[in-house]
Write a protein that holds these residues in place. Structure first.
Motif, short mmCIF file in Angstrom:
data_model
loop_
_atom_site.label_atom_id
_atom_site.label_comp_id
_atom_site.label_asym_id
_atom_site.label_seq_id
_atom_site.Cartn_x
_atom_site.Cartn_y
_atom_site.Cartn_z
N HIS A 2 29.59 33.75 51.09
CA HIS A 2 30.40 35.00 51.49
C HIS A 2 31.11 34.81 53.09
CE1 HIS A 2 33.12 39.00 50.97
NE2 HIS A 2 33.40 38.37 52.00
N VAL A 3 32.05 34.28 52.72
CA VAL A 3 33.25 34.24 54.72
C VAL A 3 33.99 35.78 54.47
CG1 VAL A 3 32.59 31.72 54.32
CG2 VAL A 3 34.53 32.52 53.74
N GLY A 4 34.41 35.60 56.63
CA GLY A 4 35.01 36.96 56.72
C GLY A 4 36.46 35.76 57.47
N GLN A 5 36.46 36.74 58.25
CA GLN A 5 38.15 36.32 59.20
C GLN A 5 37.92 34.56 59.58
OE1 GLN A 5 41.34 36.09 57.90
NE2 GLN A 5 40.80 36.58 55.70
N THR A 14 26.64 50.20 59.29
CA THR A 14 26.44 48.48 58.63
C THR A 14 27.01 47.86 59.40
OG1 THR A 14 25.85 49.52 56.88
CG2 THR A 14 25.12 47.06 56.94
N LYS A 15 28.06 47.59 59.60
CA LYS A 15 28.87 46.61 60.35
C LYS A 15 30.20 47.61 61.42
CE LYS A 15 32.81 43.39 59.18
NZ LYS A 15 31.59 42.23 59.82
N GLU A 16 29.28 46.74 62.81
CA GLU A 16 29.70 47.40 63.67
C GLU A 16 31.07 47.54 64.54
OE1 GLU A 16 28.00 45.90 67.52
OE2 GLU A 16 26.05 46.97 66.96
N VAL A 40 35.76 36.12 49.81
CA VAL A 40 36.38 36.17 51.47
C VAL A 40 36.43 37.94 51.76
CG1 VAL A 40 38.70 35.18 52.98
CG2 VAL A 40 37.68 33.86 51.33
N SER A 41 36.60 38.15 52.85
CA SER A 41 36.77 39.27 53.41
C SER A 41 38.47 39.55 53.34
CB SER A 41 36.04 39.73 54.42
OG SER A 41 34.81 39.76 54.71
N CYS A 42 38.88 40.53 53.20
CA CYS A 42 40.26 40.36 53.23
C CYS A 42 40.76 41.77 53.89
CB CYS A 42 40.99 40.18 52.16
SG CYS A 42 40.95 38.37 51.98
N ASP A 94 37.01 31.89 44.60
CA ASP A 94 37.61 32.23 43.95
C ASP A 94 36.96 34.57 43.52
OD1 ASP A 94 36.13 30.67 41.78
OD2 ASP A 94 34.66 30.36 43.93
N TYR A 95 36.65 35.53 45.14
CA TYR A 95 37.49 37.04 44.77
C TYR A 95 37.34 36.86 46.38
CZ TYR A 95 32.75 37.73 47.26
OH TYR A 95 31.42 37.80 47.84
N ILE A 96 37.98 38.39 46.42
CA ILE A 96 37.99 39.01 47.84
C ILE A 96 36.83 40.26 48.22
CG2 ILE A 96 40.31 37.11 48.26
CD1 ILE A 96 41.66 40.46 48.47
C1 LIG Z 1 31.63 41.05 49.55
C2 LIG Z 1 31.90 41.33 51.12
N1 LIG Z 1 32.41 42.04 51.82
C3 LIG Z 1 32.63 41.56 53.02
C4 LIG Z 1 31.85 41.09 53.97
C5 LIG Z 1 31.74 41.21 55.17
O1 LIG Z 1 32.22 40.24 55.78
P1 LIG Z 1 33.05 39.51 57.03
O2 LIG Z 1 33.63 40.29 57.27
O3 LIG Z 1 32.14 37.97 57.41
O4 LIG Z 1 31.22 40.43 57.87
P2 LIG Z 1 29.76 40.15 57.65
O5 LIG Z 1 29.10 40.81 56.53
O6 LIG Z 1 29.66 38.99 58.47
O7 LIG Z 1 29.30 40.70 58.92
C6 LIG Z 1 30.80 41.17 52.61
N2 LIG Z 1 29.61 40.53 53.33
N3 LIG Z 1 30.53 41.14 51.87
#
Ligand SMILES: Cc1ncc(COP(=O)(O)OP(=O)(O)O)c(N)n1
Ligand SMILES: Cc1nc(C(=O)O)sc1CCOP(=O)(O)O
Ligand SMILES: [Mg+2]
Length: 568
Positions: A437-440, A489-491, A460-462, A477-479
């Motif tokens: 799983h990768v983000g932007q 959990t995520k700053e 991919v995070s969208c 494959d999914y977002i």
């Molecule tokens: C299923 C799922 N969706 C979104 C995220 C977030 O990914 P990302 O934007 O790369 O942020 P980090 O998780 O890397 O902090 C995720 N992990 N899973």
């Protein structure tokens, strides 16, 4: 190879060009900036008038100029060898080695062999004139850089090859003087030895005999020590090849694999630990092809030999346990892709969007806080009903992360639950996870796709429709869409809300999993936005920042089942 005037017409993009060059090598270099800089200048003329000298290469008949920087040349090895029906050696090994080393490989087949892991059951030579025809077809058209030879089963075929190479010189000639197969079957009889010595070896840039072949070429000289190999290399060098690589794989009492390279000035002793495996069929062919591949890329001979040797060793090590055939000598896997599958460990299934239903995302800090290992956390989530797992271990050391990922993968495979790795494509490749799983701001999904191949899962995070469109274009494959709710959990995470989620779902061509601040209390509300491609929720703290991961996962599973959406 000797230089010669080379005159040819070239068809490119349905237009004809006339090439007139001082050497064939030059002609080959016209599209290769790297190579051209090492070559004598090219003279290429429009029919009737010289147009350019140096490495501006082609003039269209009556049209505009094409300069060589408009195309780059693909390194090209032509293998002239026998076919092995078992595909461990011969032409088939050469094709695989060249593909693995990133060069194009064309093939001239000199003989067909009926062969397997037990031995050679039959051989049939290709008629000389048809070998000549194949050689001409390829050499007259395809800008071959390096010719590599393997099984040359008759004097006539050796002579045909030498004659054709004089007519169509190439940049380098790599000769693997194949005489006996690894199973001990004779592939080229003694009558050929004198033609090898007198005609082929003097044309070679390198020859790569094993101990038996070196001994045969040297009238039965005994070769039992590294010093013997050095003497043999010197004597073989006197026959005319520019370099000699005597391979010591069969050297008695040697723990290491020792090869001797001699270039007429220096000896290089190339040692590596011996890899214990039955899967060594085709190592000689593959080594010679890999050397040819590196030379075709432009590497000097010593580097080419070192890289080729390391490549073959890596492939042997990777393949040491694969099981193909019942005989004593199995093939190895040049592309490092073959797997052993046992019945009790489920294979990875193709991606199923319904797997996004209850998506458990681990967190190293939470696991630490609750004194759990990643493996325990994953086990508990699966027992509670998680349908896909993502390892999101931001603080883990790479080595520890990899070990945990391998252990989690075993558990996930046993339960048929896909395991994805957050951010770390390298870790996903190293442990053969089901995807990433990768983000932007992480590695772009299209690059991850190239690295991971077509069958792995990429999420991919969208947060916007545009990002969702790009994820589709990039082969995801999914977002994952969020944050649906605020999260600790995520700053600095931007909250898109249920409306933002709905907008992205409506625009997305891919299935969507919602993320951010989701738990038992609000999962139903999320699923009730009722867009068909919203397939589930991804959750971190509501599962892992709790005392009992299994209980919390089970509760969430029940809520989701109750919402009766997204589970199909
Ligand atoms: C299923 C799922 N969706 C979104 C995220 C977030 O990914 P990302 O934007 O790369 O942020 P980090 O998780 O890397 O902090 C995720 N992990 N899973
Ligand atoms: C990892 C992650 N990504 C998000 C996004 O919006 O893309 S929100 C998020 C954290 C989700 O954790 P929790 O379930 O504890 O809120
Ligand atoms: Mg990320």
């Amino acid at each position: 190879m000797a230089s010669a005037t080379f005159l040819s017409t070239l068809s490119l993009a349905n237009k004809n060009y006339l090439l007139l060059t001082p050497t064939h090598a030059c002609a080959k270099g016209y599209t290769n900036n790297f190579r051209v800089s090492n070559l004598p200048s090219i003279v290429v003329r429009k029919e009737g008038s010289v147009r350019s000298q140096g490495f501006v290469a082609m003039q269209e008949k009556g049209g505009s100029t094409l300069s060589d920087d408009s195309r780059t040349k693909t390194p090209h090895v032509l293998t002239v060898a026998g076919s092995d029906s078992g595909a461990g050696a011969g032409i088939q090994a050469d094709l695989k080695a060249c593909a693995a080393r990133g060069v194009y490989c064309s093939t001239v087949i000199t003989a067909l062999t009926a062969q397997n892991t037990i031995g050679v059951q039959g051989a049939s030579n290709v008629p000389e004139d048809f070998v000549a025809q194949q050689l001409k077809s390829v050499l007259s058209d395809m800008q071959v850089d390096v010719v590599k030879t393997g099984m040359l089963p008759s004097v006539g075929i050796v002579k045909t090859l030498c004659r054709t190479l004089r007519e169509y010189p190439v940049h380098a000639l790599v000769v693997d003087p194949v005489m006996v197969s690894t199973s001990g079957d004779v592939l080229a009889g003694p009558s050929i030895l004198s033609t090898f010595r007198e005609e082929l070896l003097p044309m070679a840039d390198i020859i790569t005999p094993n101990l038996k072949e070196a001994s045969a070429l040297l009238n039965g000289m005994q070769l039992e020590t590294v010093d013997d190999m050095r003497s043999a290399a010197r004597l073989l060098h006197n026959m005319g090849p520019k370099n000699v690589l005597v391979k010591g794989g069969d050297l008695p009492d040697s723990l290491d694999a020792v090869d001797i390279l001699y270039n007429g000035h220096n000896f290089y002793e190339l040692r590596s630990p011996r890899i214990r495996t039955r899967n060594t069929h085709g190592t000689g062919c593959s080594l010679a092809s890999s050397i040819a591949a590196e030379v075709a890329k432009g590497y000097p001979m010593l580097s080419a030999v070192k890289v080729a040797k390391r490549f073959v060793e890596t492939a042997l090590d990777y393949s040491k346990e694969i099981v193909i055939g019942n005989g004593p000598q199995g093939p190895f896997d040049h592309l490092l892709r073959l797997k052993s599958h046992s019945q009790d460990c489920h294979r990875q299934q193709p991606f199923d969007p319904s797997d996004l239903f209850l998506y458990a995302v681990t967190d190293s800090r939470m696991n630490k806080r609750w004194g759990r290992s990643i493996v325990d956390a994953v086990k508990a989530a699966i027992d509670g009903g998680a349908t896909i797992i993502q390892l999101r271990e931001k603080d883990a050391e790479t080595k520890d992360f990899l070990e945990s990922a391998k252990a989690c993968l075993r558990i996930c495979r046993l339960h048929g639950v896909p395991l994805l790795i957050n951010d770390r494509v390298d870790v996903a490749i190293a442990c053969d996870a089901d995807g990433v799983h990768v983000g932007q701001s992480d590695m772009p999904a299209c690059v991850a796709r190239t690295l991971l191949g077509p069958e792995k899962i990429i999420g991919v995070s969208c947060k916007t429709p545009e990002q969702a469109e790009q994820a589709w274009v990039d082969g995801a494959d999914y977002i994952g869409c969020g944050g649906v709710y605020p999260t600790n959990t995520k700053e600095n995470n931007i909250t898109v809300g249920l409306n933002g989620l709905k907008t992205v779902c409506m625009a997305s061509k891919l299935p969507v999993v919602a993320i951010g601040g989701i738990g038992v209390s609000n999962a139903r509300a999320v699923m009730e936005i009722r867009t068909p491609n919203l397939k589930g929720v991804a959750v971190v703290s509501a599962l892992f920042d709790r005392e009992c991961v299994q209980t919390e996962t089970r509760k969430l599973h029940e809520v989701l089942l109750g919402s009766n959406i997204g589970s199909t």
